[in-house]
Each structure stands twice: as C-alpha cells, then as structure tokens.
Write a protein that holds these residues in place. Structure first.
Motif, mmCIF file in Angstrom:
data_model
loop_
_atom_site.group_PDB
_atom_site.id
_atom_site.type_symbol
_atom_site.label_atom_id
_atom_site.label_comp_id
_atom_site.label_asym_id
_atom_site.label_seq_id
_atom_site.Cartn_x
_atom_site.Cartn_y
_atom_site.Cartn_z
ATOM 1 N N VAL A 196 0.844 -1.206 0.000
ATOM 2 C CA VAL A 196 0.000 0.000 0.000
ATOM 3 C C VAL A 196 0.876 1.251 0.000
ATOM 4 O O VAL A 196 1.720 1.438 0.875
ATOM 5 C CB VAL A 196 -0.932 0.010 1.228
ATOM 6 C CG1 VAL A 196 -1.830 1.243 1.203
ATOM 7 C CG2 VAL A 196 -1.778 -1.254 1.267
ATOM 8 N N ASP A 256 -1.098 -1.157 -4.390
ATOM 9 C CA ASP A 256 -2.286 -0.355 -4.076
ATOM 10 C C ASP A 256 -1.847 1.104 -4.180
ATOM 11 O O ASP A 256 -1.263 1.664 -3.255
ATOM 12 C CB ASP A 256 -2.805 -0.682 -2.674
ATOM 13 C CG ASP A 256 -4.020 0.165 -2.308
ATOM 14 O OD1 ASP A 256 -4.239 1.212 -2.955
ATOM 15 O OD2 ASP A 256 -4.738 -0.198 -1.367
ATOM 16 N N ALA A 262 -3.810 3.705 -4.734
ATOM 17 C CA ALA A 262 -4.973 4.596 -4.609
ATOM 18 C C ALA A 262 -4.540 6.001 -4.186
ATOM 19 O O ALA A 262 -5.145 6.985 -4.574
ATOM 20 C CB ALA A 262 -5.970 4.028 -3.604
ATOM 21 N N GLN A 263 -3.464 6.068 -3.375
ATOM 22 C CA GLN A 263 -3.045 7.380 -2.866
ATOM 23 C C GLN A 263 -1.786 7.903 -3.553
ATOM 24 O O GLN A 263 -1.307 8.977 -3.190
ATOM 25 C CB GLN A 263 -2.791 7.275 -1.351
ATOM 26 C CG GLN A 263 -4.032 6.859 -0.569
ATOM 27 C CD GLN A 263 -3.825 6.910 0.940
ATOM 28 O OE1 GLN A 263 -2.836 7.424 1.441
ATOM 29 N NE2 GLN A 263 -4.781 6.367 1.682
ATOM 30 N N SER A 302 -7.222 4.826 -7.436
ATOM 31 C CA SER A 302 -8.588 5.269 -7.172
ATOM 32 C C SER A 302 -8.750 6.709 -7.638
ATOM 33 O O SER A 302 -7.844 7.528 -7.436
ATOM 34 C CB SER A 302 -8.857 5.184 -5.663
ATOM 35 O OG SER A 302 -10.045 5.868 -5.325
ATOM 36 N N PHE A 359 -11.466 8.378 -6.540
ATOM 37 C CA PHE A 359 -12.409 8.913 -5.557
ATOM 38 C C PHE A 359 -12.088 10.410 -5.383
ATOM 39 O O PHE A 359 -10.922 10.800 -5.478
ATOM 40 C CB PHE A 359 -12.208 8.133 -4.241
ATOM 41 C CG PHE A 359 -13.172 8.490 -3.157
ATOM 42 C CD1 PHE A 359 -14.493 8.090 -3.222
ATOM 43 C CD2 PHE A 359 -12.756 9.239 -2.049
ATOM 44 C CE1 PHE A 359 -15.388 8.425 -2.225
ATOM 45 C CE2 PHE A 359 -13.640 9.577 -1.046
ATOM 46 C CZ PHE A 359 -14.967 9.168 -1.133
ATOM 47 N N LYS A 394 -8.860 11.784 -3.743
ATOM 48 C CA LYS A 394 -7.545 11.293 -4.166
ATOM 49 C C LYS A 394 -6.792 12.352 -4.976
ATOM 50 O O LYS A 394 -7.400 13.302 -5.475
ATOM 51 C CB LYS A 394 -7.730 10.025 -5.008
ATOM 52 C CG LYS A 394 -8.393 8.900 -4.244
ATOM 53 C CD LYS A 394 -7.552 8.439 -3.081
ATOM 54 C CE LYS A 394 -8.128 7.242 -2.402
ATOM 55 N NZ LYS A 394 -8.429 7.438 -0.982
ATOM 56 N N GLY A 423 -14.436 6.067 -9.147
ATOM 57 C CA GLY A 423 -13.724 5.635 -10.356
ATOM 58 C C GLY A 423 -12.384 5.065 -9.974
ATOM 59 O O GLY A 423 -11.945 5.211 -8.828
ATOM 60 N N TYR A 427 -4.972 6.448 10.138
ATOM 61 C CA TYR A 427 -6.216 5.755 10.366
ATOM 62 C C TYR A 427 -6.292 5.419 11.837
ATOM 63 O O TYR A 427 -5.273 5.056 12.426
ATOM 64 C CB TYR A 427 -6.261 4.484 9.511
ATOM 65 C CG TYR A 427 -6.283 4.821 8.023
ATOM 66 C CD1 TYR A 427 -7.492 5.076 7.380
ATOM 67 C CD2 TYR A 427 -5.105 4.908 7.306
ATOM 68 C CE1 TYR A 427 -7.512 5.400 6.019
ATOM 69 C CE2 TYR A 427 -5.127 5.232 5.945
ATOM 70 C CZ TYR A 427 -6.321 5.477 5.304
ATOM 71 O OH TYR A 427 -6.340 5.813 3.995
HETATM 72 C C1 LIG Z 1 -4.852 2.979 0.150
HETATM 73 C C2 LIG Z 1 -6.235 2.840 -0.417
HETATM 74 N N1 LIG Z 1 -6.568 1.694 -1.030
HETATM 75 C C3 LIG Z 1 -7.796 1.522 -1.574
HETATM 76 C C4 LIG Z 1 -8.744 2.520 -1.520
HETATM 77 C C5 LIG Z 1 -10.098 2.246 -2.104
HETATM 78 O O1 LIG Z 1 -10.381 3.045 -3.195
HETATM 79 P P1 LIG Z 1 -11.867 3.022 -3.774
HETATM 80 O O2 LIG Z 1 -12.757 3.463 -2.663
HETATM 81 O O3 LIG Z 1 -11.861 3.957 -4.952
HETATM 82 O O4 LIG Z 1 -12.139 1.598 -4.164
HETATM 83 C C6 LIG Z 1 -8.438 3.729 -0.902
HETATM 84 C C7 LIG Z 1 -9.431 4.823 -0.846
HETATM 85 O O5 LIG Z 1 -9.917 5.202 0.150
HETATM 86 C C8 LIG Z 1 -7.150 3.896 -0.334
HETATM 87 O O6 LIG Z 1 -6.809 5.043 0.271
#
Ligand SMILES: Cc1ncc(COP(=O)(O)O)c(C=O)c1O
Length: 254
Positions: free
Chosen positions: A9, A35, A37-38, A59, A61, A64, A72, A197
């Motif tokens: 991640v 991962d 996403a960020q 991601s 979102f 992001k 998306g 978190y």
């Molecule tokens: C590290 C990480 N992984 C996965 C996700 C999930 O992304 P999504 O909600 O677009 O599926 C997020 C978003 O919050 C994230 O921050």
C-alpha cells in the motif's frame, strides 16, 4: 496458510519500498499488487507510481490526488494476458464480445461523466502535483521554523529518490491527549483535521480471523494513537497555511 502474493500500500502519496518488497516476492515466488490509490502521480527512483508491481490499482475517488466527482479507478499492468483478464472481469466476465460471458465478472466500467471530468483534470494534473510540493514545503517550513527542535509535532519525510504526491499531509502529535486538543482547537477555528487511520489493519474486526492482537505491530499502533492530517490540496494559500500552523502549534503551549 499459504501466502500467494503481496499487496503493498502506497500510503499518503508515497510509494512503498518496492526494491525490498520485490526482492522478497522474487525469493518466495509471490506476485505483487501495488495499491496506488493514494500515489498516482508519485515517483519512485525514476519510475512512476502505478508501474512498480505486477499490477497496480488506483482510485479516482474525489479525495484522491486525481479525483473525479464520484467513484472511479484504474488498473495498470504490462502483462497482456493479465490486461485481457482484467478487461473481461470489468465487464461482467466478457469474452470476445460483451454478450459472450466466459467467467463471472463485475460491472466495473468507469462512468462516462467521470471519465470526461478526469480527462480534463488530467491535463492540469502535472501542474497540480507541483503545486502540492509547494504547499507541503510551506507547511514543513512553517511547522519547523516555529518549533526548531520538533519536540511537539513531527512532520513527514520523503526518502531520497522519491517524490510523494501528498494525498495527505499527516503529522504526529506527542500523544493521544495532545492530538485530541489539537483537533478540538482546530475544529473551533473552522479548520478540518482527520485521522488516517484510527485502527491499524491487524486490529480491524474484518481481519480478526488472522488472530493478531494488540502489541503485534507496535509502530502502527503507536502512530494510530498520534497521527492526524491537515487540510491538503494544490490551491491552499500561504495565508491559510500560516493560520493553520499557528493553531496547531499553539495547542499544548498555553
Ligand atoms: C490505500 C487505499 N486503497 C484503496 C482505496 C479504495 O479506493 P476506492 O474506494 O476507490 O475503491 C483507498 C481509498 O480510500 C485507499 O486510500
């Protein structure tokens, strides 16, 4: 339990340590999923985030680094077979055409409206990544210059050869009590803060079957008690940042 792969991640905008992770994966014949996403837009030793593992997922979102106006995301791979499989899964397990179903898939199409918005935002994305660096440099300078020994608040660092895209700008307070006070004071001043978190993965109910307990990952546990994030976007002004920094640093000094 037989381990098959690693999901690394990229947290807060910074890619994970892929040299180390890839070496472990190779030694143990494991696949790696990034991962991202960020971290879409970040750099890792001359390579871009989303290109650092067998497959990467990001991601779009709204919160992001490249955010749409709704949900998306995107997958990345340079393996053609995997790309075909992912495309099939995205559209209900399609085969040669969309009414030929060769597996059970999902509806994972990117909504057309989101695609149009993302395409327009993608054009200014490199500029926004630069602006994010400037915003963070200003935060760092303000927070460090106001407390030279960094005894109260710890600012984030980026290892050499990497560039974060700063999905979050996160700080460490002295302890939970200090963090609570900072959040209360910020809130009263109209400054939003957030905790990313509050519960580490190994203590999440969803993973209770893995039988981890408190104390198994002390660093994660400690950080989850002290971490908090400040407002962060490419268009934050120096004036607003000064106000935010003053509120944060005045907490606990009265
Ligand atoms: C590290 C990480 N992984 C996965 C996700 C999930 O992304 P999504 O909600 O677009 O599926 C997020 C978003 O919050 C994230 O921050």
């Amino acid at each position: 339990m037989k381990v098959k792969g690693i999901i690394a991640v990229d947290l807060f905008g910074l890619p994970a340590d892929y040299d180390a992770i890839t070496a472990i994966a190779k030694d143990n014949n494991l696949f790696v999923i990034e991962d991202a996403a960020q971290s879409f837009g970040a750099d890792y030793h001359g390579r871009k985030a989303c290109s650092l593992a067998d497959v990467a997922c990001t991601s779009f979102f709204p919160a992001k680094p490249l955010g749409g106006y709704g949900d998306g995301g995107m997958c990345f791979t340079d393996n053609d077979d995997l790309a075909d499989l992912i495309k099939s899964l995205r559209i209900h397990g399609k085969g040669i055409h969309k009414y030929d179903n060769v597996r059970i898939g999902i509806n994972g199409r990117l909504d057309t409206l989101q695609a149009a918005i993302l395409k327009a935002k993608f054009e200014i994305f490199p500029e926004e990544v630069e602006l994010r660096q400037q915003v963070v440099q200003r935060y760092n300078e303000m927070l460090v210059s106001l407390q030279p020994d960094l005894a109260e608040i710890k600012t984030p660092m980026v290892p050499d050869g990497m560039r974060s895209v700063w999905a979050q700008y996160s700080l460490l307070a002295k302890d939970t009590e200090h963090r609570t006070k900072i959040q209360e004071r910020s809130n009263a001043a109209g400054i939003p803060t957030a905790i990313y978190y509050p519960i580490p993965l190994h203590l999440q109910a969803a993973f209770s079957n893995l039988d981890y307990t408190k104390g198994d990952f002390p660093v994660s546990e400690d950080f989850s008690q002290r971490i908090f994030s400040l407002p962060m976007h490419p268009y934050l002004t120096a004036e607003d940042q000064k106000r935010i920094s003053n509120v944060i640093l005045s907490t606990g000094r009265e």
